[in-house]
Write an enzyme that holds these catalytic residues in place. Structure first.
Site, PDB file in Angstrom:
ATOM      1  N   GLU A  40       0.940  -1.190   0.234  1.00  0.00           N
ATOM      2  CA  GLU A  40       0.037   0.097  -0.122  1.00  0.00           C
ATOM      3  C   GLU A  40       0.798   1.145   0.032  1.00  0.00           C
ATOM      4  O   GLU A  40       1.872   1.255   0.540  1.00  0.00           O
ATOM      5  CB  GLU A  40      -0.848  -0.004   1.319  1.00  0.00           C
ATOM      6  CG  GLU A  40      -1.801   0.976   1.429  1.00  0.00           C
ATOM      7  CD  GLU A  40      -2.742   1.118   2.550  1.00  0.00           C
ATOM      8  OE1 GLU A  40      -3.826   1.618   2.582  1.00  0.00           O
ATOM      9  OE2 GLU A  40      -2.280   0.499   3.677  1.00  0.00           O
ATOM     10  N   LYS A 109     -10.008   0.797  -1.835  1.00  0.00           N
ATOM     11  CA  LYS A 109     -10.378   0.331  -0.395  1.00  0.00           C
ATOM     12  C   LYS A 109     -11.545   0.518  -0.080  1.00  0.00           C
ATOM     13  O   LYS A 109     -12.079   1.736   0.069  1.00  0.00           O
ATOM     14  CB  LYS A 109      -9.164   0.695   0.158  1.00  0.00           C
ATOM     15  CG  LYS A 109      -9.148   0.549   1.625  1.00  0.00           C
ATOM     16  CD  LYS A 109      -7.654   0.972   2.244  1.00  0.00           C
ATOM     17  CE  LYS A 109      -7.374   0.628   3.621  1.00  0.00           C
ATOM     18  NZ  LYS A 109      -6.278   1.259   4.241  1.00  0.00           N
ATOM     19  N   CYS A 150      -4.911  -3.846   3.262  1.00  0.00           N
ATOM     20  CA  CYS A 150      -4.838  -3.478   4.650  1.00  0.00           C
ATOM     21  C   CYS A 150      -5.654  -3.518   5.679  1.00  0.00           C
ATOM     22  O   CYS A 150      -6.119  -4.671   6.329  1.00  0.00           O
ATOM     23  CB  CYS A 150      -4.071  -1.885   4.846  1.00  0.00           C
ATOM     24  SG  CYS A 150      -3.278  -1.607   6.203  1.00  0.00           S
TER      25      CYS A 150
END
Length: 279
Positions: A40, A109, A150
């Site tokens: 990321e 995301k 994440c």
């Protein structure tokens, strides 16, 4: 399929980050990797004002370099995430390029990091918009992958929904902090592998961040469908983990613990609970 998780510690200098990432991708390709996964914020990492200032559109220079790299090397390249400057705001966006250098999948995301733990204070929703849908991609007939980023690791239902599509492996570029990573990182990655009897490839940022007071955890990791760790990097610095991901391992695990089949009694009970007993 030979897959590489690339760990690096990105800072505020985009050109330097892109250069170093390119070197590591070439190292992975030289070791036989057919799919390379970056972490990321691979092209820039720092406080929100830095990420906002360095945001790029999907046809900007960072992803342009990634596309050219995948084309020259003839590999699949999951270019971690960048902060995407879109017409309706900023997104934390992962893009996978084909061996022809063409964008094959784009995932924004969905779960934005919010944390009040000392040393890990962040609120991505203060400057980012959340994505709205899951994304999966077939890498020809080699692997069927699901994309996550994440903080998504803390939302197991997202991974289960992708697994029930038939996903073999999850690609999870991350910038997990050192403070939360000590207790949660490996536990979460291994749990998502075991929950879904799937491979998990989780490259993390490695150490310094260019963000005062925040250190990333490193320890990039690859887990097999039984929840075992097959490769792990150190706490800091660059690393390349190359592992063979086989569909047969997924098929074997799911035949022994057949909990992914949406027709299974366990799944039917879960649906019934959600709907108050009504289908």
């Amino acid at each position: 399929m030979r897959v590489a998780a690339v760990q690096l510690a990105s800072g505020p200098d985009v050109d330097e980050n892109v250069r170093r990432a390119g070197e590591l991708v070439r190292v992975a390709a030289d070791q036989g990797a057919e799919l390379v996964v970056l972490p990321e914020y691979w092209n820039v990492y720092g406080p929100p004002e830095t990420l906002t200032l360095r945001a790029e559109p999907l046809d900007g220079p960072s992803l342009g370099e990634a596309a050219e790299l995948s084309r020259r090397l003839g590999i699949w390249l999951a270019a971690g995430t960048i902060v995407e400057r879109a017409t309706d705001g900023l997104y934390d966006t992962a893009v996978v390029f084909s061996p022809r250098g063409e964008p094959a999948a784009v995932y924004r995301k969905m779960h934005l990091f919010h944390c009040g733990v000392e040393g890990a204070e962040q609120d991505e929703a203060s400057f980012l918009e959340p994505g709205s849908k899951t994304v999966s991609l077939r890498l020809e007939d080699r692997l069927f992958v699901g994309l996550a980023v994440c903080y998504d690791l803390r939302f197991p239902e997202m991974f289960r929904d992708l697994a029930e599509e038939g996903v073999d492996a999850f690609l999870v570029p991350s910038a997990f902090t050192a403070v939360t990573g000590r207790d949660h990182w490996e536990l979460l990655v291994r749990a998502r592998a075991l929950d879904n009897l799937a491979w998990v490839v989780a490259p993390n940022q490695g150490g310094r961040t260019g963000r005062p007071g925040v250190q990333t955890f490193g320890h990039s990791i690859v887990c097999d469908p039984w929840g075992g760790v097959v490769a792990r990097a150190g706490a800091e610095g660059d690393a390349v983990l190359v592992v063979s991901l086989e569909k047969a391992a997924v098929e074997s695990a799911r035949s022994r613990l057949p909990g992914i089949d949406p027709r299974s009694p366990t799944r039917i009970r879960r649906r019934s609970t959600r709907t108050g007993g009504r289908e």
